[in-house]
Design a protein around this motif. Structure first.
Motif, PDB file in Angstrom:
ATOM      1  N   ALA A 118      18.492   1.990 -65.309  1.00  0.00           N
ATOM      2  CA  ALA A 118      18.677   2.704 -64.040  1.00  0.00           C
ATOM      3  C   ALA A 118      19.477   3.983 -64.250  1.00  0.00           C
ATOM      4  N   ALA A 119      20.516   3.934 -65.101  1.00  0.00           N
ATOM      5  CA  ALA A 119      21.336   5.114 -65.368  1.00  0.00           C
ATOM      6  C   ALA A 119      20.510   6.212 -66.029  1.00  0.00           C
ATOM      7  N   VAL A 120      19.646   5.835 -66.968  1.00  0.00           N
ATOM      8  CA  VAL A 120      18.800   6.819 -67.643  1.00  0.00           C
ATOM      9  C   VAL A 120      17.833   7.462 -66.655  1.00  0.00           C
ATOM     10  N   VAL A 121      17.219   6.649 -65.804  1.00  0.00           N
ATOM     11  CA  VAL A 121      16.269   7.180 -64.816  1.00  0.00           C
ATOM     12  C   VAL A 121      16.984   8.106 -63.836  1.00  0.00           C
ATOM     13  N   LEU A 122      18.179   7.711 -63.399  1.00  0.00           N
ATOM     14  CA  LEU A 122      18.952   8.575 -62.496  1.00  0.00           C
ATOM     15  C   LEU A 122      19.363   9.876 -63.174  1.00  0.00           C
ATOM     16  N   ALA A 123      19.697   9.808 -64.459  1.00  0.00           N
ATOM     17  CA  ALA A 123      20.061  11.019 -65.194  1.00  0.00           C
ATOM     18  C   ALA A 123      18.871  11.974 -65.287  1.00  0.00           C
ATOM     19  N   ILE A 124      17.669  11.414 -65.466  1.00  0.00           N
ATOM     20  CA  ILE A 124      16.460  12.250 -65.481  1.00  0.00           C
ATOM     21  C   ILE A 124      16.290  12.938 -64.133  1.00  0.00           C
ATOM     22  N   SER A 125      16.501  12.168 -63.072  1.00  0.00           N
ATOM     23  CA  SER A 125      16.407  12.746 -61.729  1.00  0.00           C
ATOM     24  C   SER A 125      17.430  13.858 -61.530  1.00  0.00           C
ATOM     25  N   GLN A 126      18.666  13.625 -62.004  1.00  0.00           N
ATOM     26  CA  GLN A 126      19.711  14.630 -61.872  1.00  0.00           C
ATOM     27  C   GLN A 126      19.381  15.891 -62.672  1.00  0.00           C
ATOM     28  N   ALA A 127      18.845  15.709 -63.874  1.00  0.00           N
ATOM     29  CA  ALA A 127      18.475  16.855 -64.705  1.00  0.00           C
ATOM     30  C   ALA A 127      17.389  17.684 -64.040  1.00  0.00           C
ATOM     31  N   GLN A 128      16.376  17.006 -63.507  1.00  0.00           N
ATOM     32  CA  GLN A 128      15.300  17.727 -62.835  1.00  0.00           C
ATOM     33  C   GLN A 128      15.779  18.378 -61.541  1.00  0.00           C
ATOM     34  N   SER A 129      16.789  17.781 -60.906  1.00  0.00           N
ATOM     35  CA  SER A 129      17.368  18.398 -59.705  1.00  0.00           C
ATOM     36  C   SER A 129      18.109  19.685 -60.056  1.00  0.00           C
ATOM     37  N   TRP A 130      18.810  19.691 -61.224  1.00  0.00           N
ATOM     38  CA  TRP A 130      19.425  20.934 -61.692  1.00  0.00           C
ATOM     39  C   TRP A 130      18.364  22.034 -61.771  1.00  0.00           C
ATOM     40  N   CYS A 131      17.220  21.687 -62.389  1.00  0.00           N
ATOM     41  CA  CYS A 131      16.162  22.686 -62.580  1.00  0.00           C
ATOM     42  C   CYS A 131      15.617  23.173 -61.247  1.00  0.00           C
ATOM     43  N   LEU A 132      15.410  22.244 -60.311  1.00  0.00           N
ATOM     44  CA  LEU A 132      14.850  22.635 -59.018  1.00  0.00           C
ATOM     45  C   LEU A 132      15.800  23.528 -58.232  1.00  0.00           C
ATOM     46  N   GLN A 133      17.090  23.164 -58.176  1.00  0.00           N
ATOM     47  CA  GLN A 133      18.016  24.017 -57.425  1.00  0.00           C
ATOM     48  C   GLN A 133      18.174  25.371 -58.109  1.00  0.00           C
ATOM     49  N   HIS A 134      18.067  25.390 -59.442  1.00  0.00           N
ATOM     50  CA  HIS A 134      18.093  26.638 -60.198  1.00  0.00           C
ATOM     51  C   HIS A 134      16.911  27.513 -59.786  1.00  0.00           C
ATOM     52  N   ASP A 135      15.734  26.898 -59.638  1.00  0.00           N
ATOM     53  CA  ASP A 135      14.554  27.627 -59.167  1.00  0.00           C
ATOM     54  C   ASP A 135      14.801  28.220 -57.785  1.00  0.00           C
ATOM     55  N   LEU A 136      15.317  27.396 -56.889  1.00  0.00           N
ATOM     56  CA  LEU A 136      15.517  27.836 -55.508  1.00  0.00           C
ATOM     57  C   LEU A 136      16.560  28.937 -55.398  1.00  0.00           C
ATOM     58  N   GLY A 137      17.485  28.999 -56.350  1.00  0.00           N
ATOM     59  CA  GLY A 137      18.474  30.065 -56.359  1.00  0.00           C
ATOM     60  C   GLY A 137      17.917  31.396 -56.814  1.00  0.00           C
ATOM     61  N   HIS A 138      16.775  31.354 -57.510  1.00  0.00           N
ATOM     62  CA  HIS A 138      16.174  32.568 -58.059  1.00  0.00           C
ATOM     63  C   HIS A 138      14.890  32.990 -57.348  1.00  0.00           C
ATOM     64  N   VAL A 139      14.081  32.018 -57.004  1.00  0.00           N
ATOM     65  CA  VAL A 139      12.692  32.281 -56.619  1.00  0.00           C
ATOM     66  C   VAL A 139      12.475  32.047 -55.132  1.00  0.00           C
ATOM     67  N   SER A 140      11.665  32.882 -54.521  1.00  0.00           N
ATOM     68  CA  SER A 140      11.314  32.704 -53.114  1.00  0.00           C
ATOM     69  C   SER A 140      10.154  31.717 -53.001  1.00  0.00           C
ATOM     70  N   VAL A 141      10.502  30.438 -52.966  1.00  0.00           N
ATOM     71  CA  VAL A 141       9.484  29.402 -52.804  1.00  0.00           C
ATOM     72  C   VAL A 141       8.965  29.412 -51.375  1.00  0.00           C
ATOM     73  N   PHE A 142       9.868  29.667 -50.423  1.00  0.00           N
ATOM     74  CA  PHE A 142       9.505  29.788 -49.013  1.00  0.00           C
ATOM     75  C   PHE A 142       9.436  31.270 -48.631  1.00  0.00           C
ATOM     76  N   LYS A 143       8.620  31.590 -47.658  1.00  0.00           N
ATOM     77  CA  LYS A 143       8.483  32.978 -47.239  1.00  0.00           C
ATOM     78  C   LYS A 143       9.768  33.502 -46.613  1.00  0.00           C
ATOM     79  N   LYS A 144      10.482  32.633 -45.901  1.00  0.00           N
ATOM     80  CA  LYS A 144      11.741  33.041 -45.289  1.00  0.00           C
ATOM     81  C   LYS A 144      12.885  32.639 -46.207  1.00  0.00           C
ATOM     82  N   SER A 145      13.695  33.622 -46.607  1.00  0.00           N
ATOM     83  CA  SER A 145      14.773  33.371 -47.562  1.00  0.00           C
ATOM     84  C   SER A 145      15.769  32.340 -47.030  1.00  0.00           C
TER      85      SER A 145
END
Length: 397
Positions: A118-145
């Motif tokens: 469970a800890a390993v699976v949660l760590a994978i989720s946390q790592a991918q969440s880092w990447c996603l929030q990093h994307d959202l900080g840079h990229v306009s995924v939504f039309k409205k900022s």
């Protein structure tokens, strides 16, 4: 020339301009014009710290003609447009991992094996969440900022327990001045670790807070294990309280409420704390190795006043592309493309990479690509090299 009868336009040399880099006295050069930004800096959209890093410098985007053409070509190819389906899959992947970890504990119990799983699976989720929030900080995924930022707050706060404002405060500085001491917080890590030019500087001044010639060894004890568990937690909380980011604090609290609500019924409070610490340590290992394999082995030092392209290339390298590397690193194996085009969505890095590589070859610029394992080993090698440089300067200068 000015209008008839007007005062002549003053001219300044770089010796004079570079003096104006103080907290209350900031000048900036853009397109050969000098601006006093002392008062305006506090209202800069990216934060006063970010714009202050350029005080006393030429902040013009000194992109060579071919790079400008490359960027226009990338826009024509629609490489700056985000694919909502891609990011929907990333969100689905993260939520799937979160759910899977809970199901493991629910069905398999709280023994060592299911807990570790469970800890390993949660760590994978946390790592991918880092990447996603990093994307959202840079990229306009939504039309409205605005919605883009709300999404980043949700991912960073509810899925990770951190502040989006805090992350952007750190990360925007990193992109503005990668691998520059006191301007890039990612490499301003003395006196715990010495990197690049700081090694010799500390040695000459006979500073020995730690045995830096062994930092490549104690790195494994206090680097990856404790970054997110201790350093980020403390720094993040201090930032939210000092800067009064109450919305971010509420988002972060919601993460802990959810985490303990999910796992306290199985483990109790002490056991849930242990599970949380285990996830953070695993996540921290991912964060340090993946984010630093592209930077620490590269040139690290004081401000060189390089143009944008040269500064990014000197501070970054790529890691070979593969399905695993792309997924595991969140496409941060394309660090060169990410730094040259920070607003480009990561699913398009591989498309612009051949164009960047050709540009670098034409102008004799370094475009370094490493195997994944070599990139990880180079982190340790660079730490040892810096530690040896400190010892040499400490003993003989």
């Amino acid at each position: 020339m000015g209008e008839p009868g007007s005062s002549p336009v003053p001219t300044y040399g770089w010796d004079e301009i570079r003096k104006h880099c103080l907290p209350t006295d900031k000048w900036l050069v853009i397109e050969r014009r000098v601006y006093d930004i002392s008062r305006w800096a506090d209202g800069h959209p990216g934060g006063s710290r970010l714009i202050s890093h350029h005080a006393g410098e030429d902040a013009t985007e000194q992109l060579i003609k071919d790079f400008r053409a490359l960027r226009r070509a990338a826009k024509d190819m629609k490489l700056f447009e985000a694919d909502p389906k891609f990011f929907s899959l990333v969100v689905g992947h993260i939520l799937l991992m979160e759910g899977l970890a809970w199901l493991v504990v629910y069905f398999l119990g709280t023994g060592w094996v299911p807990t570790i799983l469970a800890a390993v699976v949660l760590a994978i989720s946390q790592a991918q969440s880092w990447c996603l929030q990093h994307d959202l900080g840079h990229v306009s995924v939504f039309k409205k900022s605005r919605w883009n930022y709300v999404a980043q707050q949700f991912v960073m706060g509810q899925l990770k327990g951190f502040s989006a404002h805090w992350w952007n405060f750190r990360h925007f500085q990193h992109h503005a001045k990668p691998n520059v001491f006191h301007k890039d917080p990612d490499v301003t890590v003395a006196p715990v670790f010495l990197l690049g030019e700081s090694s010799v500087e500390y040695g000459k001044k006979k500073r020995r807070y730690l045995p830096y010639n062994h930092q490549h060894q104690y790195f494994f004890l206090i680097g990856p294990p404790l970054l997110t568990l201790v350093n980020f937690e403390v720094e993040n909380l201090a930032y939210m309280l000092v800067c009064m980011k109450w919305a971010d604090l509420v988002w972060a609290i919601s993460f802990y409420i959810r985490f303990f609500s999910f796992y306290a019924p199985f483990y109790g409070i002490p056991g849930t704390l242990l599970l949380f610490a285990s996830v953070r340590v695993l996540e921290s290992h991912w964060f340090v190795w993946v984010t630093q394999m592209n930077h620490i082995p590269k040139d690290i030092g004081s401000e060189k006043h390089r143009d944008w392209v040269s500064a990014q290339l000197e501070a970054t390298c790529n890691v070979e592309q593969s399905l695993f590397n792309d997924w595991f690193s969140g496409h941060l194996n394309f660090q060169i493309e990410h730094h040259l085009f920070p607003t480009m969505p990561r699913h398009n890095y591989h498309k612009v990479a051949p164009l960047v590589k050709s540009l670098c070859a034409k102008h004799g610029l370094s475009y370094e690509v490493k195997p994944f394992l070599k990139a990880l080993v180079d982190i340790v090698r660079s730490l040892k090299k810096s530690g040896d440089a400190w010892l040499e300067a400490y003993l003989h200068q």
